[in-house]
Every structure is written in C-alpha cells, then in structure tokens.
Design a protein around this motif. Sequence first.
Motif, PDB file in Angstrom:
ATOM      1  N   LYS A 212       5.381  -6.966 -10.276  1.00 54.32           N
ATOM      2  CA  LYS A 212       5.287  -6.024  -9.173  1.00 54.32           C
ATOM      3  C   LYS A 212       3.738  -5.824  -8.819  1.00 54.32           C
ATOM      4  CE  LYS A 212       7.995  -3.830 -11.707  1.00 54.32           C
ATOM      5  NZ  LYS A 212       8.219  -4.481 -13.248  1.00 54.32           N
ATOM      6  N   LEU A 213       3.781  -5.791  -7.404  1.00 47.64           N
ATOM      7  CA  LEU A 213       2.228  -5.620  -6.693  1.00 47.64           C
ATOM      8  C   LEU A 213       2.171  -4.495  -5.911  1.00 47.64           C
ATOM      9  CD1 LEU A 213      -0.659  -7.249  -6.443  1.00 47.64           C
ATOM     10  CD2 LEU A 213       0.521  -8.539  -4.463  1.00 47.64           C
ATOM     11  N   THR A 214       1.014  -3.758  -5.909  1.00 46.94           N
ATOM     12  CA  THR A 214       0.782  -2.716  -5.033  1.00 46.94           C
ATOM     13  C   THR A 214      -0.531  -2.912  -4.520  1.00 46.94           C
ATOM     14  OG1 THR A 214       2.063  -1.297  -6.009  1.00 46.94           O
ATOM     15  CG2 THR A 214       0.759  -0.356  -4.371  1.00 46.94           C
ATOM     16  N   LEU A 215      -0.633  -3.276  -3.270  1.00 39.70           N
ATOM     17  CA  LEU A 215      -2.052  -3.294  -2.754  1.00 39.70           C
ATOM     18  C   LEU A 215      -2.309  -2.045  -1.860  1.00 39.70           C
ATOM     19  CD1 LEU A 215      -1.519  -6.827  -1.073  1.00 39.70           C
ATOM     20  CD2 LEU A 215      -2.628  -6.462  -3.088  1.00 39.70           C
ATOM     21  N   SER A 216      -3.264  -1.456  -2.293  1.00 38.95           N
ATOM     22  CA  SER A 216      -3.862  -0.178  -1.565  1.00 38.95           C
ATOM     23  C   SER A 216      -5.117  -0.474  -0.693  1.00 38.95           C
ATOM     24  CB  SER A 216      -4.083   0.748  -2.790  1.00 38.95           C
ATOM     25  OG  SER A 216      -2.961   0.957  -3.408  1.00 38.95           O
ATOM     26  N   GLY A 217      -5.201   0.440   0.281  1.00 40.85           N
ATOM     27  CA  GLY A 217      -6.319   0.359   1.217  1.00 40.85           C
ATOM     28  C   GLY A 217      -6.181   1.113   2.177  1.00 40.85           C
ATOM     29  N   LYS A 218      -6.680   0.596   3.507  1.00 40.98           N
ATOM     30  CA  LYS A 218      -6.449   1.427   4.904  1.00 40.98           C
ATOM     31  C   LYS A 218      -5.806   0.326   5.809  1.00 40.98           C
ATOM     32  CE  LYS A 218      -9.884   4.603   3.901  1.00 40.98           C
ATOM     33  NZ  LYS A 218     -10.311   4.191   2.413  1.00 40.98           N
ATOM     34  N   LEU A 219      -4.955   1.078   6.534  1.00 39.28           N
ATOM     35  CA  LEU A 219      -4.202   0.466   7.493  1.00 39.28           C
ATOM     36  C   LEU A 219      -4.868   0.439   8.798  1.00 39.28           C
ATOM     37  CD1 LEU A 219      -1.202  -1.299   7.478  1.00 39.28           C
ATOM     38  CD2 LEU A 219      -0.047   0.835   8.094  1.00 39.28           C
ATOM     39  N   LYS A 220      -5.077  -0.644   9.153  1.00 37.99           N
ATOM     40  CA  LYS A 220      -5.970  -0.794  10.517  1.00 37.99           C
ATOM     41  C   LYS A 220      -5.098  -1.626  11.727  1.00 37.99           C
ATOM     42  CE  LYS A 220     -10.128   0.336   8.691  1.00 37.99           C
ATOM     43  NZ  LYS A 220     -11.043   1.396   9.032  1.00 37.99           N
ATOM     44  N   LEU A 221      -5.195  -0.804  12.973  1.00 35.79           N
ATOM     45  CA  LEU A 221      -4.629  -1.662  14.241  1.00 35.79           C
ATOM     46  C   LEU A 221      -5.572  -2.773  14.504  1.00 35.79           C
ATOM     47  CD1 LEU A 221      -2.712  -1.103  16.505  1.00 35.79           C
ATOM     48  CD2 LEU A 221      -4.269   0.291  17.480  1.00 35.79           C
ATOM     49  N   LEU A 222      -4.960  -3.955  14.801  1.00 32.55           N
ATOM     50  CA  LEU A 222      -5.683  -5.115  15.221  1.00 32.55           C
ATOM     51  C   LEU A 222      -5.408  -5.157  16.673  1.00 32.55           C
ATOM     52  CD1 LEU A 222      -5.547  -8.218  12.842  1.00 32.55           C
ATOM     53  CD2 LEU A 222      -7.345  -6.648  13.219  1.00 32.55           C
ATOM     54  N   GLU A 223      -6.498  -5.602  17.401  1.00 35.27           N
ATOM     55  CA  GLU A 223      -6.171  -6.317  18.767  1.00 35.27           C
ATOM     56  C   GLU A 223      -5.563  -7.415  18.967  1.00 35.27           C
ATOM     57  OE1 GLU A 223      -6.691  -4.174  21.335  1.00 35.27           O
ATOM     58  OE2 GLU A 223      -7.494  -2.509  20.075  1.00 35.27           O
ATOM     59  N   PHE A 224      -4.837  -7.616  19.979  1.00 38.06           N
ATOM     60  CA  PHE A 224      -4.072  -8.870  20.173  1.00 38.06           C
ATOM     61  C   PHE A 224      -4.823 -10.181  20.268  1.00 38.06           C
ATOM     62  CE2 PHE A 224      -0.182  -6.513  20.991  1.00 38.06           C
ATOM     63  CZ  PHE A 224       0.621  -7.004  19.923  1.00 38.06           C
ATOM     64  N   ASN A 225      -5.886  -9.981  21.466  1.00 38.00           N
ATOM     65  CA  ASN A 225      -6.815 -10.879  22.018  1.00 38.00           C
ATOM     66  C   ASN A 225      -8.113 -11.123  20.924  1.00 38.00           C
ATOM     67  OD1 ASN A 225      -7.852  -8.338  22.529  1.00 38.00           O
ATOM     68  ND2 ASN A 225      -8.461  -8.928  24.801  1.00 38.00           N
TER      69      ASN A 225
ATOM     70  N   GLU B  88      -8.285  -2.249  -0.771  1.00 40.83           N
ATOM     71  CA  GLU B  88      -9.381  -1.736  -1.486  1.00 40.83           C
ATOM     72  C   GLU B  88      -9.136  -1.709  -3.156  1.00 40.83           C
ATOM     73  OE1 GLU B  88     -10.001   1.975   0.448  1.00 40.83           O
ATOM     74  OE2 GLU B  88     -10.732   1.243   2.231  1.00 40.83           O
ATOM     75  N   HIS B  89      -7.820  -1.848  -3.214  1.00 37.87           N
ATOM     76  CA  HIS B  89      -7.315  -1.807  -4.767  1.00 37.87           C
ATOM     77  C   HIS B  89      -6.037  -2.385  -5.042  1.00 37.87           C
ATOM     78  CE1 HIS B  89      -5.484  -0.008  -8.374  1.00 37.87           C
ATOM     79  NE2 HIS B  89      -6.805   0.226  -8.873  1.00 37.87           N
ATOM     80  N   ILE B  90      -6.036  -3.264  -6.301  1.00 39.85           N
ATOM     81  CA  ILE B  90      -4.977  -3.934  -6.567  1.00 39.85           C
ATOM     82  C   ILE B  90      -4.452  -3.822  -7.992  1.00 39.85           C
ATOM     83  CG2 ILE B  90      -4.015  -6.475  -7.078  1.00 39.85           C
ATOM     84  CD1 ILE B  90      -6.475  -7.414  -5.274  1.00 39.85           C
ATOM     85  N   PHE B  91      -2.936  -3.419  -7.741  1.00 37.91           N
ATOM     86  CA  PHE B  91      -2.284  -2.880  -8.966  1.00 37.91           C
ATOM     87  C   PHE B  91      -1.115  -4.162  -9.391  1.00 37.91           C
ATOM     88  CE2 PHE B  91       1.286  -0.960 -10.779  1.00 37.91           C
ATOM     89  CZ  PHE B  91       0.955  -0.171 -11.981  1.00 37.91           C
ATOM     90  N   LEU B  92      -1.449  -4.686 -10.327  1.00 35.91           N
ATOM     91  CA  LEU B  92      -0.469  -5.727 -10.540  1.00 35.91           C
ATOM     92  C   LEU B  92      -0.020  -5.733 -12.104  1.00 35.91           C
ATOM     93  CD1 LEU B  92       0.787  -8.904  -9.777  1.00 35.91           C
ATOM     94  CD2 LEU B  92      -1.131  -9.560 -11.574  1.00 35.91           C
ATOM     95  N   ILE B  93       1.319  -5.749 -12.030  1.00 35.15           N
ATOM     96  CA  ILE B  93       2.070  -5.744 -13.573  1.00 35.15           C
ATOM     97  C   ILE B  93       2.696  -6.995 -13.420  1.00 35.15           C
ATOM     98  CG2 ILE B  93       3.685  -4.817 -15.100  1.00 35.15           C
ATOM     99  CD1 ILE B  93       2.067  -2.429 -14.957  1.00 35.15           C
ATOM    100  N   ASP B  94       2.421  -8.019 -14.305  1.00 33.02           N
ATOM    101  CA  ASP B  94       3.300  -9.043 -14.440  1.00 33.02           C
ATOM    102  C   ASP B  94       3.475  -9.756 -15.925  1.00 33.02           C
ATOM    103  OD1 ASP B  94       0.656 -10.134 -15.356  1.00 33.02           O
ATOM    104  OD2 ASP B  94       0.711 -12.020 -14.036  1.00 33.02           O
TER     105      ASP B  94
END
Lengths: 201, 201
Positions: B123-136, B171-177
């Motif tokens: 299981k993987l949880t990627l944490s950080g900031k959700l950013k709007l991207l421009e199409f062009n 910004e942060h990675i949480f992995l349990i494997d």
Amino acid sequence: MSRFLICFLFLLLSSVSAAGRFLRLAKPDPSAAAATARWLSSQNSWGVLSTISSDLGGSPFGNVVSYSDGLPGDGRGIPYFYLTALDPTARDALRDERSSFTLSEFPLATCGDIDPENPTCSKLTLSGKLKLLEFNTTEGEFAKKALFTKHPEMEGWPKNHKFRIFKLNIEHIFLIDWFGGPKPISISEYLESATNRVSVF
Amino acid sequence: MSRFLICFLFLLLSSVSAAGRFLRLAKPDPSAAAATARWLSSQNSWGVLSTISSDLGGSPFGNVVSYSDGLPGDGRGIPYFYLTALDPTARDALRDERSSFTLSEFPLATCGDIDPENPTCSKLTLSGKLKLLEFNTTEGEFAKKALFTKHPEMEGWPKNHKFRIFKLNIEHIFLIDWFGGPKPISISEYLESATNRVSVF
C-alpha cells in the motif's frame, strides 16, 4: 458442454475470491441511493481510511485498511476496523477523531468497461468520527465477529501489536452513483435501508 | 483441449481488463522499496485522493479518482488527475492544496489470499500539494496524453463541466510492502527509481 460448465464455475469462483471470499449481491438500481450505499459497504472488504495526520502537520492522510460492517449477507452499514497504533491511522484518530472512509464499486468488477471515475461507477465516502471500541462490550463482540468472519487472518495477527477495534460514527454520507452530482442521503436513511439478507455460506 | 485454451485466454483477458486494460509488469521484490512504490503507481488506474474538506469544516475527505503517471509502460511516478470543480476534491484543493493519494496492491490481484490490510499486500500513500496545471504547457500536454491514453473516455467528458488537470507535488512517501513498518523512501529515490519500461500496446 461440461468443459464449458467447468470453465464457467471457475470464472464464477475467481470472481467470488476477488471480492473477498464471499458471494456478492446484485447492485441496486441507481435511483435507490441509500440501498446502493449500503450495497457498497456490505460488498467491499477494504477501503481507504483518511485522517488528519499528526506526523505530517495536519495534512490529510489516506491509508488502505480492511473493514467489516457485519456478517456476510447481514451488513449493518457501520464500518468497523482492526487497527494498531503502530500504524499512523490509529495514532491520528486517537488525537483527532475526524476521518472519512472511502469505497469504490470498481474492485467489485461490476463497472464493466466504465472508467473508475465515471459517476455511474459508484463511489461512497462516509465521514465522521473514528472511535475506539472496547472488546468486552456487546458492540465490541459484534464488531470482532464481523471483522474476523470477513477477514479470518486477523485473528492470528501478532498480539504484541495491540490491535484494537475502531468504529466510524457516521455524520455525513457522500454517494455518487449516477450523473447529476452526489445523492443526498441522511444517516437514518442509510442505516435503515433494507438490506437484502441472504445466506452466503 | 481447444476449449480449455479459449477458457484460459478468456481468463487472461479478464485479468488484464480488471487492471485497467493494460498488461501488467511483475511485482518487484519487497526489498526494492522505491521500485515497489513506482510499480504501484504505474500499474493502478485509480486510487483515493484525500483533501481537507471545506464543506465539512476541515475534516479529511477521501474521493475515488482515476489518474495516470505516464503512458503505459512509461510511468514517471507523479500522479496526474482530471477533475472538475463540480466535485468537492478539486474545490478543496483550490482552497487548501494539502492532499494525499492512496493506492493498494489488492485490486491488481497479486495479493492472492492475503488480506488487503496484511503488510505484504503493499500500500502506498503519496502526500503533498495538489496543483492545478495549465493545459498549454509541456507538462500539461504530457499529463493530458498520459490521462487520455489510460482513461480513453475522459476525452469525451462534458466540456461544460470544465475538467482541469491537477498534479500531486509529492513531499512524503508512505509505503508498506512487508512486515516491519513503513519503508523510508526519499522523493528522489522514488522519482529516479528504474522503471521496467516495456511496450505494452
């Protein structure tokens, strides 16, 4: 023809196994919103439990967890979890109970070729407070049986990890099961929705 | 025997379809933590994106979303999303970018009979900031192609819903494997992990 029958039975059993070992009920009509929400709760075996992360300064943190809302074929709609404070989710909940639990129809394999984000592939988020339950209470015993029946390996998980039972006290329901935005469902409509009780063993 | 062959091929195709229409790569060894995290990102097609809910007074809110981290067989590890502000997740992110994105190995059907919460079912949880991207922009074009290739129906979703591309800045990675708690993985280890690039079309 008998070979096709064997093939069909094999496919059927594969499907049952993928859903978490138990036979599945048919999906309700999308117009039956509360029944659809209860169907998602009863038919899934895992989801993502989100808390306010104390490790990450108050950011949201979603974690993959198993759960049960009752015995197979007799779901009650309230998700119970078996968590250890060695894991951040339980630690977070013990500091800040606010949480949400998210389920998708997609792993039930009933969405066909529809994209997982398509609104007709239903999705449910139950929000509320994540509460620690005592084992030696009526509800604690019910929850333990519900969890251990749907997740038999839990009973053998290491005692020194101090797993505890948690319950989501639901305060808000977000269901998308068709076009047109989330369906308004009250907590009582959800909890009182008729379940299609069947014997599945 | 030919009937068994048809049965086998049908089962194989069912398995491919369940994972999101594309052939799957083999799971890395659990000791290769960054590669396992990248494998989860590249092989899944949907997950749960959690935000701080403005509708629910700052509670966490997890939502089922589709995503892509690149073209099939060429995942880059950064998840891109196609979201509309008609949905609470995009609205939340535009007010408070803090978010996490959670993936499970369980829907990839490689956990066998292991419980979804068992640490060996990764299981993987990627944490950080959700950013709007421009199409062009170059990245916007890359993300659109990555999304529309893995999720072909997205291209036809209603224009008046004003779908936009969002990117998770990790910004942060949480992995349990495996047993023994989360694996420490830095962002650079994750992003630079060798991907097993293959042609899957």
